[in-house]
Design a protein around this motif. Structure first.
Motif, PDB file in Angstrom:
ATOM      1  N   PRO A 146       0.795  -1.102   0.005  1.00 47.76           N
ATOM      2  CA  PRO A 146      -0.137  -0.051  -0.451  1.00 47.76           C
ATOM      3  C   PRO A 146       0.768   1.249  -0.069  1.00 47.76           C
ATOM      4  O   PRO A 146       0.618   2.481  -0.710  1.00 47.76           O
ATOM      5  CB  PRO A 146      -0.883  -0.536   1.776  1.00 47.76           C
ATOM      6  N   LEU A 147       1.948   1.243   0.969  1.00 51.10           N
ATOM      7  CA  LEU A 147       2.476   3.012   0.586  1.00 51.10           C
ATOM      8  C   LEU A 147       3.534   3.195  -0.549  1.00 51.10           C
ATOM      9  O   LEU A 147       4.139   3.949  -0.830  1.00 51.10           O
ATOM     10  CB  LEU A 147       4.148   2.306   2.009  1.00 51.10           C
ATOM     11  N   GLU A 148       3.453   2.143  -1.101  1.00 57.54           N
ATOM     12  CA  GLU A 148       3.878   2.463  -3.335  1.00 57.54           C
ATOM     13  C   GLU A 148       3.172   2.645  -3.974  1.00 57.54           C
ATOM     14  O   GLU A 148       3.831   2.595  -5.366  1.00 57.54           O
ATOM     15  CB  GLU A 148       5.268   1.252  -2.994  1.00 57.54           C
ATOM     16  N   LEU A 149       1.843   2.213  -3.724  1.00 57.58           N
ATOM     17  CA  LEU A 149       1.278   1.615  -4.618  1.00 57.58           C
ATOM     18  C   LEU A 149       0.659   3.908  -5.672  1.00 57.58           C
ATOM     19  O   LEU A 149       0.060   3.068  -6.608  1.00 57.58           O
ATOM     20  CB  LEU A 149      -0.742   1.482  -4.190  1.00 57.58           C
ATOM     21  N   ARG A 150       0.285   4.622  -4.647  1.00 62.31           N
ATOM     22  CA  ARG A 150       0.151   5.608  -5.269  1.00 62.31           C
ATOM     23  C   ARG A 150       1.790   5.567  -6.017  1.00 62.31           C
ATOM     24  O   ARG A 150       1.134   6.200  -7.867  1.00 62.31           O
ATOM     25  CB  ARG A 150       0.734   6.555  -4.204  1.00 62.31           C
ATOM     26  N   ARG A 151       2.730   5.962  -6.572  1.00 58.24           N
ATOM     27  CA  ARG A 151       4.670   5.553  -6.992  1.00 58.24           C
ATOM     28  C   ARG A 151       3.585   4.826  -8.415  1.00 58.24           C
ATOM     29  O   ARG A 151       4.465   4.391  -9.684  1.00 58.24           O
ATOM     30  CB  ARG A 151       5.214   5.879  -6.814  1.00 58.24           C
ATOM     31  N   ALA A 152       3.546   2.775  -7.997  1.00 61.16           N
ATOM     32  CA  ALA A 152       3.518   2.032  -8.957  1.00 61.16           C
ATOM     33  C   ALA A 152       1.956   2.266  -9.287  1.00 61.16           C
ATOM     34  O   ALA A 152       2.090   1.963 -11.225  1.00 61.16           O
ATOM     35  CB  ALA A 152       3.317   0.838  -8.214  1.00 61.16           C
ATOM     36  N   GLN A 153       0.953   2.809  -9.265  1.00 62.35           N
ATOM     37  CA  GLN A 153      -0.267   2.530 -10.286  1.00 62.35           C
ATOM     38  C   GLN A 153      -0.176   4.051 -11.204  1.00 62.35           C
ATOM     39  O   GLN A 153      -0.504   4.157 -12.109  1.00 62.35           O
ATOM     40  CB  GLN A 153      -1.238   2.941  -9.707  1.00 62.35           C
ATOM     41  N   ALA A 154       0.704   5.366 -11.376  1.00 51.73           N
ATOM     42  CA  ALA A 154       1.368   6.372 -12.248  1.00 51.73           C
ATOM     43  C   ALA A 154       1.856   4.769 -13.857  1.00 51.73           C
ATOM     44  O   ALA A 154       1.645   5.375 -15.109  1.00 51.73           O
ATOM     45  CB  ALA A 154       2.208   6.682 -11.696  1.00 51.73           C
ATOM     46  N   HIS A 155       2.548   3.446 -13.270  1.00 55.70           N
ATOM     47  CA  HIS A 155       3.431   3.221 -14.559  1.00 55.70           C
ATOM     48  C   HIS A 155       2.928   1.770 -15.227  1.00 55.70           C
ATOM     49  O   HIS A 155       3.111   1.308 -15.747  1.00 55.70           O
ATOM     50  CB  HIS A 155       4.919   3.328 -14.462  1.00 55.70           C
ATOM     51  N   TYR A 156       2.136   1.119 -13.710  1.00 57.66           N
ATOM     52  CA  TYR A 156       1.399  -0.408 -13.961  1.00 57.66           C
ATOM     53  C   TYR A 156       0.509  -0.715 -13.907  1.00 57.66           C
ATOM     54  O   TYR A 156      -0.223   0.062 -12.440  1.00 57.66           O
ATOM     55  CB  TYR A 156       2.550  -1.083 -12.973  1.00 57.66           C
ATOM     56  N   PRO A 157      -0.109  -1.894 -13.966  1.00 57.51           N
ATOM     57  CA  PRO A 157      -1.547  -2.108 -13.423  1.00 57.51           C
ATOM     58  C   PRO A 157      -1.297  -3.395 -12.261  1.00 57.51           C
ATOM     59  O   PRO A 157       0.052  -4.073 -12.107  1.00 57.51           O
ATOM     60  CB  PRO A 157      -2.253  -3.814 -14.702  1.00 57.51           C
ATOM     61  N   ILE A 158      -2.357  -3.086 -11.270  1.00 62.52           N
ATOM     62  CA  ILE A 158      -1.677  -3.778 -10.133  1.00 62.52           C
ATOM     63  C   ILE A 158      -2.631  -4.985  -9.983  1.00 62.52           C
ATOM     64  O   ILE A 158      -4.425  -4.470 -10.169  1.00 62.52           O
ATOM     65  CB  ILE A 158      -1.635  -2.645  -9.058  1.00 62.52           C
ATOM     66  N   PHE A 159      -3.213  -5.970  -9.390  1.00 57.26           N
ATOM     67  CA  PHE A 159      -3.702  -7.255  -9.347  1.00 57.26           C
ATOM     68  C   PHE A 159      -3.371  -7.918  -7.922  1.00 57.26           C
ATOM     69  O   PHE A 159      -2.739  -7.241  -7.131  1.00 57.26           O
ATOM     70  CB  PHE A 159      -3.817  -8.165 -10.120  1.00 57.26           C
ATOM     71  N   PHE A 160      -3.770  -8.759  -7.914  1.00 63.61           N
ATOM     72  CA  PHE A 160      -3.786  -9.453  -6.861  1.00 63.61           C
ATOM     73  C   PHE A 160      -3.974 -11.272  -7.430  1.00 63.61           C
ATOM     74  O   PHE A 160      -4.530 -11.526  -8.526  1.00 63.61           O
ATOM     75  CB  PHE A 160      -5.155  -9.555  -5.869  1.00 63.61           C
ATOM     76  N   GLN A 161      -2.661 -12.027  -6.274  1.00 62.87           N
ATOM     77  CA  GLN A 161      -2.431 -12.976  -6.672  1.00 62.87           C
ATOM     78  C   GLN A 161      -2.698 -13.684  -4.812  1.00 62.87           C
ATOM     79  O   GLN A 161      -3.312 -12.941  -3.868  1.00 62.87           O
ATOM     80  CB  GLN A 161      -1.391 -13.514  -6.919  1.00 62.87           C
ATOM     81  N   LYS A 162      -2.976 -15.164  -5.247  1.00 63.17           N
ATOM     82  CA  LYS A 162      -3.450 -15.841  -4.271  1.00 63.17           C
ATOM     83  C   LYS A 162      -1.962 -16.744  -3.770  1.00 63.17           C
ATOM     84  O   LYS A 162      -1.497 -17.615  -4.888  1.00 63.17           O
ATOM     85  CB  LYS A 162      -4.516 -16.587  -3.825  1.00 63.17           C
ATOM     86  N   ASP A 163      -1.637 -16.850  -2.443  1.00 61.45           N
ATOM     87  CA  ASP A 163      -0.442 -17.870  -2.366  1.00 61.45           C
ATOM     88  C   ASP A 163      -1.178 -19.279  -1.981  1.00 61.45           C
ATOM     89  O   ASP A 163      -2.444 -19.404  -1.542  1.00 61.45           O
ATOM     90  CB  ASP A 163       0.363 -17.530  -0.909  1.00 61.45           C
ATOM     91  N   ALA A 164      -1.029 -19.919  -2.841  1.00 59.06           N
ATOM     92  CA  ALA A 164      -1.032 -20.990  -3.094  1.00 59.06           C
ATOM     93  C   ALA A 164      -1.083 -22.293  -1.431  1.00 59.06           C
ATOM     94  O   ALA A 164      -1.650 -23.158  -1.450  1.00 59.06           O
ATOM     95  CB  ALA A 164      -0.563 -22.277  -4.419  1.00 59.06           C
TER      96      ALA A 164
END
Length: 248
Positions: free
Chosen positions: A36-54
């Motif tokens: 969460p603390l880098e989402l502001r910077r990351a969302q300016a360049h990349y798509p963000i999703f979730f994955q599930k730990d198997a």
């Protein structure tokens, strides 16, 4: 295979770290864990999703970098192309580990560990040194220590963020389908995102609670980031030979 050792200024005094980003140094990865603390910077360049730990079934947010294993569409001949590099990539061969320490409340002390099998380790002059001549930390190592502390905090924030989303049924599975210019089709499975319908149905008290915890901002950042998915397809198409568009 990774081989981690506790970092110290005696055994690792001559170790240097390559900071150039390339496939040869381990950056050809399909995704990077984010926080969460880098989402502001990351969302300016990349798509963000979730994955599930198997193994645990727990969700965690990721920055999507490619459409298949070992593909990083943001890595070019000159290195990493966007101006922002994800924190989990920048950490390189380092992780926070723990050693027993009776003086700490939980009986253990956080330490920096280094993967001695990492291709980022070098003795060449172009690498970043970790220690000064008389054993003190270099500015590079000091910055790295702060980064690792931020990542550790990020992991804790991820846990509370995902818990809040799960409690309110806000995570849903999504299949991303693409068609490239040579008519090749790809499907990305195992991705999850925000359930916008469910989000819109939340009552005011729940929304206020999520906002107070800082989760609403993270939710909106993730939703906004999906606009970069089209740009990823363009990047993949740009890698195809021109003749590929004419193949049946």
């Amino acid at each position: 295979m990774a081989r981690y050792e506790m970092l110290n200024n005696v055994e690792h005094r001559d170790v240097r770290i390559l900071t150039q980003r390339s496939a040869d140094t381990g950056d050809a990865v399909q995704y990077a864990v984010t926080f969460p603390l880098e989402l502001r910077r990351a969302q300016a360049h990349y798509p963000i999703f979730f994955q599930k730990d198997a193994n645990t079934g727990q969700f965690f947010p990721i920055i999507l970098l490619g459409f298949e294993k070992g593909e990083n569409l943001f890595l070019g001949p000159e290195g990493w192309e966007p101006p922002y590099v994800p924190m989990s990539i920048l950490r390189g061969p380092f992780l926070i580990g723990y050693q027993a320490n009776a003086e700490h409340a939980d009986g253990r002390q956080a330490v920096i560990t280094i993967d001695m099998e990492s291709p980022l380790l070098t003795s060449a002059e172009d690498g970043q040194p970790l220690f000064l001549e008389h054993g003190g930390s270099t500015p590079y190592l000091e910055n790295l220590t702060e980064l690792l502390e931020d990542i550790q905090l990020g992991l804790e924030l991820n846990a509370s963020f995902v818990e809040a989303l799960s409690d309110n049924d806000l995570i849903e599975s999504v299949t991303m389908s693409i068609t490239l210019k040579n008519d090749a089709e790809r499907q990305l499975l195992g991705l999850y995102t925000i359930n916008e319908d469910r989000l819109n149905e939340l009552d005011d008290a729940v929304v206020a609670s999520l906002h107070k915890a800082g989760h609403m901002q993270s939710i909106f950042m993730i939703m906004a980031s999906h606009s970069h998915f089209r740009a990823m397809i363009d990047r993949r198409n740009a890698q195809l030979p021109e003749s590929a568009a004419n193949l049946g």
